[in-house]
Design an enzyme around this catalytic site. Structure first.
Site, mmCIF file in Angstrom:
data_model
loop_
_atom_site.group_PDB
_atom_site.id
_atom_site.type_symbol
_atom_site.label_atom_id
_atom_site.label_comp_id
_atom_site.label_asym_id
_atom_site.label_seq_id
_atom_site.Cartn_x
_atom_site.Cartn_y
_atom_site.Cartn_z
ATOM 1 N N HIS A 1 -8.806 -3.703 -13.044
ATOM 2 C CA HIS A 1 -7.721 -2.734 -12.944
ATOM 3 C C HIS A 1 -8.122 -1.323 -13.372
ATOM 4 O O HIS A 1 -7.644 -0.329 -12.803
ATOM 5 C CB HIS A 1 -6.538 -3.203 -13.797
ATOM 6 C CG HIS A 1 -5.247 -2.553 -13.431
ATOM 7 N ND1 HIS A 1 -4.047 -3.213 -13.504
ATOM 8 C CD2 HIS A 1 -4.953 -1.316 -12.991
ATOM 9 C CE1 HIS A 1 -3.072 -2.395 -13.125
ATOM 10 N NE2 HIS A 1 -3.600 -1.232 -12.813
ATOM 11 N N TYR B 1 1.700 -5.139 -13.835
ATOM 12 C CA TYR B 1 2.962 -4.693 -13.234
ATOM 13 C C TYR B 1 4.136 -5.601 -13.620
ATOM 14 O O TYR B 1 5.290 -5.251 -13.369
ATOM 15 C CB TYR B 1 2.855 -4.678 -11.705
ATOM 16 C CG TYR B 1 1.867 -3.688 -11.139
ATOM 17 C CD1 TYR B 1 1.204 -2.763 -11.930
ATOM 18 C CD2 TYR B 1 1.580 -3.688 -9.766
ATOM 19 C CE1 TYR B 1 0.290 -1.877 -11.397
ATOM 20 C CE2 TYR B 1 0.684 -2.804 -9.216
ATOM 21 C CZ TYR B 1 0.037 -1.902 -10.030
ATOM 22 O OH TYR B 1 -0.871 -1.021 -9.482
ATOM 23 N N ASN C 1 7.225 4.354 6.675
ATOM 24 C CA ASN C 1 5.808 4.442 6.302
ATOM 25 C C ASN C 1 4.921 3.615 7.220
ATOM 26 O O ASN C 1 3.759 3.971 7.464
ATOM 27 C CB ASN C 1 5.619 3.981 4.856
ATOM 28 C CG ASN C 1 6.164 4.967 3.841
ATOM 29 O OD1 ASN C 1 6.439 6.120 4.170
ATOM 30 N ND2 ASN C 1 6.342 4.523 2.608
ATOM 31 N N LYS D 1 3.953 2.726 -2.457
ATOM 32 C CA LYS D 1 5.007 1.954 -3.108
ATOM 33 C C LYS D 1 6.375 2.489 -2.680
ATOM 34 O O LYS D 1 6.596 3.707 -2.625
ATOM 35 C CB LYS D 1 4.861 2.037 -4.629
ATOM 36 C CG LYS D 1 6.003 1.368 -5.397
ATOM 37 C CD LYS D 1 6.915 2.375 -6.036
ATOM 38 C CE LYS D 1 8.060 1.665 -6.784
ATOM 39 N NZ LYS D 1 8.892 2.613 -7.542
ATOM 40 N N SER D 2 7.291 1.567 -2.371
ATOM 41 C CA SER D 2 8.673 1.949 -2.127
ATOM 42 C C SER D 2 9.558 0.727 -2.292
ATOM 43 O O SER D 2 9.137 -0.399 -2.045
ATOM 44 C CB SER D 2 8.855 2.530 -0.718
ATOM 45 O OG SER D 2 10.211 2.920 -0.521
ATOM 46 N N LEU E 1 0.736 9.067 -1.935
ATOM 47 C CA LEU E 1 1.746 10.117 -1.832
ATOM 48 C C LEU E 1 1.812 10.932 -3.128
ATOM 49 O O LEU E 1 2.764 11.673 -3.361
ATOM 50 C CB LEU E 1 3.123 9.515 -1.525
ATOM 51 C CG LEU E 1 3.175 8.568 -0.325
ATOM 52 C CD1 LEU E 1 4.587 8.041 -0.121
ATOM 53 C CD2 LEU E 1 2.673 9.245 0.938
ATOM 54 N N ARG F 1 12.455 3.753 4.018
ATOM 55 C CA ARG F 1 11.143 4.368 3.801
ATOM 56 C C ARG F 1 10.009 3.379 4.054
ATOM 57 O O ARG F 1 8.953 3.751 4.560
ATOM 58 C CB ARG F 1 11.058 4.911 2.374
ATOM 59 C CG ARG F 1 11.892 6.164 2.171
ATOM 60 C CD ARG F 1 11.882 6.602 0.726
ATOM 61 N NE ARG F 1 12.781 7.723 0.479
ATOM 62 C CZ ARG F 1 13.216 8.084 -0.706
ATOM 63 N NH1 ARG F 1 12.837 7.389 -1.783
ATOM 64 N NH2 ARG F 1 14.036 9.115 -0.848
#
Length: 301
Positions: free
Chosen positions: A123, A62, A267, A257-258, A215, A263
């Site tokens: 991973h 990432y 969440n 993730k956000s 999501l 949000r």
């Protein structure tokens, strides 16, 4: 070699957590950080910790471990927390040698500014960069990576080890070189892609099932599903919260993730919501065997 589970369970410092086969606890809800970079990931980590998140999920791939480490150095004391109050997950790719995996983990420890990791996952069943799905090196690289992670775990720098996007056949092959099942198998899971057989396999073998992209990578098709929308309207909340609660209520962990402050806070409400039996049945009936993420571990030899 027969696989066994750890019977010694340490006391959890986390609320809403699951006991892993390693003896450690993992929160059911965490912050995913894929594609969150620079100041965005720093801000999202700060927002998440402030509103109650106690798990952060990242990966070497990432390219944001250093920023997450920097953010935690600031936000933990600001929230009267210590390193032990946060569950930190990262991931490494299978490698050609065990020494390369040792190097990857050491690099992650440095970037994250920590002397131990709560969880390290393999991973993917192959290395994204140097192997294709049918590459004969995949099996050997998975073996090398897992053996290295076991060695590092034995040295105390990793508390739990697991996998991501592994199918049962990938896990069964590990019986040749492992004395315990993985603690976690992270997969794409949501009502449109439920992976029930795989979840049952993991449950049977004491492997915690955790959802990345719970999501569906913010799929409009999933978020706007009429059944999901109806349940969300009933509870006066968002479709995202309903999707997260569906997973949690099934005993599946989630790492949405956000980078949006509102949000992230919204969440977190998935931990306190409760869906009734009819709502769960309606959501269970939405399975289309349809993934929204490009990871297809079932194709990897």
């Amino acid at each position: 070699m027969q696989m066994t589970a750890c019977s010694k369970i340490v006391k959890s410092v986390f609320e809403n957590a699951h006991a892993l086969n390693s003896g450690h606890f993992i929160p059911y809800l965490g912050l995913g950080t894929y594609l969150s970079l620079d100041n965005n990931v720093k801000r999202s980590v700060a927002d998440a910790v402030a509103c109650g998140y106690r798990m952060i999920d990242t990966a070497k791939y990432y390219h944001n471990e250093a920023e997450i480490g920097e953010a935690l150095q600031r936000v933990l004391p600001a929230n009267n927390l210590k390193r032990k109050d946060i569950f930190l997950t990262t991931k490494v790719m299978p490698q050609a040698t065990t020494s390369l995996t040792h190097e990857d983990v050491e690099d992650s420890l440095k970037r994250l500014s920590t002397d131990y990791l709560d969880l390290v996952l393999v991973h993917y069943p192959r290395n994204y960069d140097n192997c294709e799905d049918n590459d004969p090196r995949n099996r050997e690289q998975r073996r090398n990576c897992w053996i290295a992670l076991q060695e590092i775990q034995a040295n105390g720098k990793i508390r739990s080890i697991g996998v991501s996007s592994y199918e049962p056949r990938h896990i069964e092959e590990m019986m040749e070189y492992s004395n315990a099942y993985p603690s976690v198998n992270q997969q794409e899971i949501h009502p449109h892609f439920q992976r029930n057989e795989l979840r049952d396999y993991c449950l049977k073998n004491g492997i915690f099932f955790q959802a990345f992209s719970p999501l569906g990578r913010a799929s409009g098709e999933l978020l706007n599903d009429p059944v999901v929308q109806k349940v969300a309207k009933t509870h006066k909340t968002t479709a995202a919260v309903i999707l997260l609660r569906w997973s949690i209520q099934k005993g599946v962990g989630v790492v949405p993730k956000s980078i949006n402050t509102q949000r992230i806070a919204e969440n977190f409400k998935a931990l306190s919501l409760e869906l009734d039996e009819k709502e769960m049945e309606a959501l269970n009936g939405l399975d289309q065997e349809k993934p929204y993420v490009e990871d297809c571990g079932w194709l990897v030899a």
